[in-house]
Design an enzyme around this catalytic site. Sequence first.
Site, PDB file in Angstrom:
ATOM      1  N   HIS A 287       0.805  -1.222   0.000  1.00 55.25           N
ATOM      2  CA  HIS A 287       0.000   0.000   0.000  1.00 55.25           C
ATOM      3  C   HIS A 287       0.835   1.268   0.000  1.00 55.25           C
ATOM      4  CE1 HIS A 287      -2.357  -3.281   1.867  1.00 55.25           C
ATOM      5  NE2 HIS A 287      -3.312  -2.809   1.099  1.00 55.25           N
TER       6      HIS A 287
ATOM      7  N   HIS B 207      -5.384   0.729  -2.774  1.00 57.14           N
ATOM      8  CA  HIS B 207      -6.214   0.873  -3.959  1.00 57.14           C
ATOM      9  C   HIS B 207      -5.956   2.222  -4.642  1.00 57.14           C
ATOM     10  CE1 HIS B 207      -8.483   2.511  -0.513  1.00 57.14           C
ATOM     11  NE2 HIS B 207      -9.173   3.240  -1.351  1.00 57.14           N
TER      12      HIS B 207
ATOM     13  N   GLY C 285     -10.664   0.129  -8.072  1.00 55.94           N
ATOM     14  CA  GLY C 285     -11.454   1.076  -8.838  1.00 55.94           C
ATOM     15  C   GLY C 285     -11.041   1.189 -10.299  1.00 55.94           C
TER      16      GLY C 285
ATOM     17  N   MET D  19     -11.712  -6.821  -9.536  1.00 50.68           N
ATOM     18  CA  MET D  19     -12.610  -7.651  -8.739  1.00 50.68           C
ATOM     19  C   MET D  19     -14.044  -7.460  -9.214  1.00 50.68           C
ATOM     20  SD  MET D  19     -13.099  -7.741  -4.562  1.00 50.68           S
ATOM     21  CE  MET D  19     -11.397  -8.157  -4.233  1.00 50.68           C
ATOM     22  N   SER D  20     -14.719  -6.442  -8.702  1.00 50.77           N
ATOM     23  CA  SER D  20     -16.140  -6.254  -9.022  1.00 50.77           C
ATOM     24  C   SER D  20     -16.369  -5.920 -10.486  1.00 50.77           C
ATOM     25  CB  SER D  20     -16.748  -5.167  -8.134  1.00 50.77           C
ATOM     26  OG  SER D  20     -16.073  -3.939  -8.302  1.00 50.77           O
TER      27      SER D  20
END
Length: 201
Positions: free
Chosen positions: A103, A123, A157, A177-178
Amino acid sequence: MKEIHLISDGKQNPVQFVQLAAAVQFIVDYIHLREKAMSARELIALTEQLIIAGVPPAKLVINDRIDVALAAGAGGVQLAWHSLPPAAARSVAPGLRLGRSVHAPEEAAESGRQEADFCLFGHVFPSACKPGQRERGLQQLAEAVRCSSIPLIAIGGIEPGNAGKVLATGASGIAVMSGICSAGDPVAAATAYRSAVQAVP
């Protein structure tokens, strides 16, 4: 070739995820099993089902669980901040491809020194998976790329529309991911990401 890593989001049942993964595995480069609610036995069973469904073992990356990756014949393991350090993991499982979640730029640099094969940095953008947590942004991503001696994969994102900006920092790929797992048509979504990645010079 820039890589695409698909990360499971834990929202599908095993049958649904196997169907999704088998459908998109020709489009993505790696499939990470990030199933924190599953036991080791359940993770091994899911990994075996994915292999039976035609997903190459070398494409499968197990989150945190080196024992599961070894027992199920997966190709790699993704190490979190609470996991074994890459150097220790390498001594236990020299044949696995080791990823490390980071991170900050200094963490990316340390992952290289500890001989991880790649790191996931994020992220990058606001993400529904990290509500209320501030994104790192493209500037920090670019700094992490400069600090890293190993391939750095960006996560968080990322959409087909902003993938080009992400890869322009020098990142070696993207993790999704999503954007794929929650899509109405996962194959179409994965194809859109692949097209965006291929469009980068």
